[in-house]
Scaffold this active site. Structure first.
Site, PDB file in Angstrom:
ATOM      1  N   ASP A 194      45.106  -9.020 -47.707  1.00  0.00           N
ATOM      2  CA  ASP A 194      44.007  -9.542 -46.892  1.00  0.00           C
ATOM      3  C   ASP A 194      43.145  -8.375 -46.406  1.00  0.00           C
ATOM      4  OD1 ASP A 194      42.400 -11.232 -45.132  1.00  0.00           O
ATOM      5  OD2 ASP A 194      44.079 -12.630 -45.135  1.00  0.00           O
ATOM      6  N   HIS A 243      37.603 -22.790 -50.507  1.00  0.00           N
ATOM      7  CA  HIS A 243      36.715 -23.782 -49.898  1.00  0.00           C
ATOM      8  C   HIS A 243      35.763 -23.196 -48.869  1.00  0.00           C
ATOM      9  CE1 HIS A 243      39.915 -23.883 -46.771  1.00  0.00           C
ATOM     10  NE2 HIS A 243      38.909 -24.137 -45.972  1.00  0.00           N
TER      11      HIS A 243
END
Length: 339
Positions: A194, A243
Site C-alpha cells: 500500500d 471501484h
C-alpha cells in the site's frame, strides 16, 4: 421515525451524529452497563449537555436507548459500534459520518458539473486529503478493516489455499484481510502492499501487538499501485480497490499486478489474481453506489459490470477465469495471465 420529507431532510444530522458517537467510542463506554449523560461525557471527553441530544436523536432510529431510570444503554445496532464486536462497524461509521459526510457538502456542485465532490470541498482528491489529516487517515485504515473482516473470513473458509505459499494484498491497508487469512492458514506468508504512510502505520501497529507469529509471516511493502507490485506470489488480491477509480486507472492498476505476476511466474506455476469488488449484477448497494462515487471517487468513476471488468482485465493482459458473487454486495473475479 416515520418516513417523510422532514424526516429524510434531517437524515444528514443522524448520519453526522452516528459518526460522532462512533468516533467518541460511546458504545464502548456503555459496554459495562447503563450510564447517565454526565457519566458518559466524563468517560468519552464530551460536554454533559451535549450527550442527551446526540443519543436521543440516534435512539429515534434504534441506535442506543434508555432504561426505566433514563440512563443510556446500548441497543442491538449500537452494539456494532463497539470496537470489540466481531462485526464492528465503528470506524466505518466514523468515516461515513465524518470525512464522507463533509465531502457530501459539495454534492450540489458535483451534480451540476459531474465532477466528484470531495476534491471541490477539500481541494485535493481522497488519498491526498488523508495524507494531510493523519487522524482521519487512521480512521480510514480502521474503516477498511471493518469492511475486510467478513471478506477475510469468507476467503479463509472457502478459497483453496493448499497450493498457495505467499499472498499479496494490493492496497491492503493495515493488513486486516491478510491477518484473517493467515490466522486460518498457518502455512501462508502475506505481503500487504500500500502507500508508504499506510504501511508505516500498519507495521508499527503490528510490532506493538507483540504477535510474533504474525510478525514473522506478515510484511508491509510500500508501493505506488500504478507502477509496481511485489513479484513472486502465488495469489494476489485486489479488494475494494478498483471501484474507486476510472476505467483507465483500473487498467493501470491491473497492469501493475500483471507485471508482478509475470515476473514471478517462475516461482509460481500459475499465479492468480482475485479482484473482489462490487459489480452491478450482484451489488445490493447498486442504487446508491453511483452517488457515492460522485462524492468520493476519481473523476469519471462509474459502477462496473462483469463485462466492464472482463474488458479492463483483457486490456491489462489478464484473463478472467471465473466470477463468483460474495454476498451481500461483492463479487470475486479470479484472473490469470492471458496466453
Amino acid at each position: 421515525m416515520e418516513v417523510s420529507l422532514v424526516g429524510l431532510s434531517v437524515g444528514t444530522w443522524i448520519a453526522s451524529s452516528l459518526g460522532v458517537a462512533a468516533r467518541l467510542g460511546i458504545a464502548d463506554a456503555l459496554a459495562e452497563g447503563p450510564a447517565t449523560g454526565a457519566e458518559l461525557a466524563k468517560a468519552v471527553g464530551a460536554h454533559p449537555d451535549a450527550i442527551p441530544p446526540l443519543l436521543r436523536t440516534l435512539a429515534m432510529v434504534g441506535v442506543f436507548g434508555q432504561d426505566e431510570e433514563g440512563r443510556y444503554v446500548n441497543s442491538a445496532l449500537s452494539e456494532q459500534l463497539r470496537t470489540d464486536h466481531p462485526q464492528s462497524l465503528r470506524y466505518l461509521c466514523a468515516l461515513t459520518g465524518g470525512l464522507y459526510f463533509q465531502a457530501s457538502g459539495g454534492l450540489f456542485d458535483a451534480v451540476r458539473t459531474g465532477r466528484p465532490a470531495l476534491p471541490s470541498v477539500f481541494g485535493v482528491p481522497l488519498y491526498e486529503q488523508l495524507e494531510r489529516d493523519p487522524e482521519t487517515a487512521a480512521i480510514f485504515d480502521r474503516a477498511m478493516e471493518d469492511l475486510a473482516r467478513p471478506v477475510a473470513a469468507a476467503l479463509a473458509e472457502h478459497y483453496p489455499f493448499e497450493g498457495v505459499r505467499t499472498v499479496v494484498d494490493v492496497g491492503g491497508g493495515n493488513g486486516a484481510l491478510l491477518k484473517g487469512i493467515l490466522a486460518a492458514h498457518p502455512h501462508l506468508h502475506g505481503i500487504c502492499a500500500d502507500r508508504p504512510e499506510v504501511c508505516g502505520r500498519a507495521e508499527g501497529e503490528l510490532r506493538r501487538s507483540g504477535d510474533q507469529d504474525l510478525i514473522d509471516r506478515l510484511t508491509f511493502q510500500p508501493i505506488d499501485v500504478f507502477r509496481e507490485c511485489p513479484p513472486g506470489a502465488d495469489l494476489y488480491v485486489l479488494k475494494n480497490v478498483l471501484h474507486d477509480w476510472s476505467s483507465g486507472s483500473a487498467v493501470r492498476i491491473l497492469s501493475s499486478v500483471r507485471d508482478a505476476m509475470r515476473a514471478g511466474a517462475e516461482q509460481s506455476a500459475r499465479p492468480v489474481l482475485l479482484v473482489i469488488d462490487p459489480l452491478v449484477e450482484h451489488d445490493a448497494g447498486a442504487a446508491i453506489r453511483p452517488l457515492i462515487k460522485l462524492v468520493i471517487g476519481e473523476d469519471r468513476t462509474r459502477e462496473r459490470s462483469e463485462a466492464d471488468l472482463r474488458k479492463e482485465a483483457a486490456e491489462a493482459g489478464l484473463e478472467v477465469l471465473s466470477v463468483t458473487p460474495l454476498p451481500p454486495e461483492l463479487t470475486v473475479a479470479a484472473c490469470a495471465l492471458a496466453d
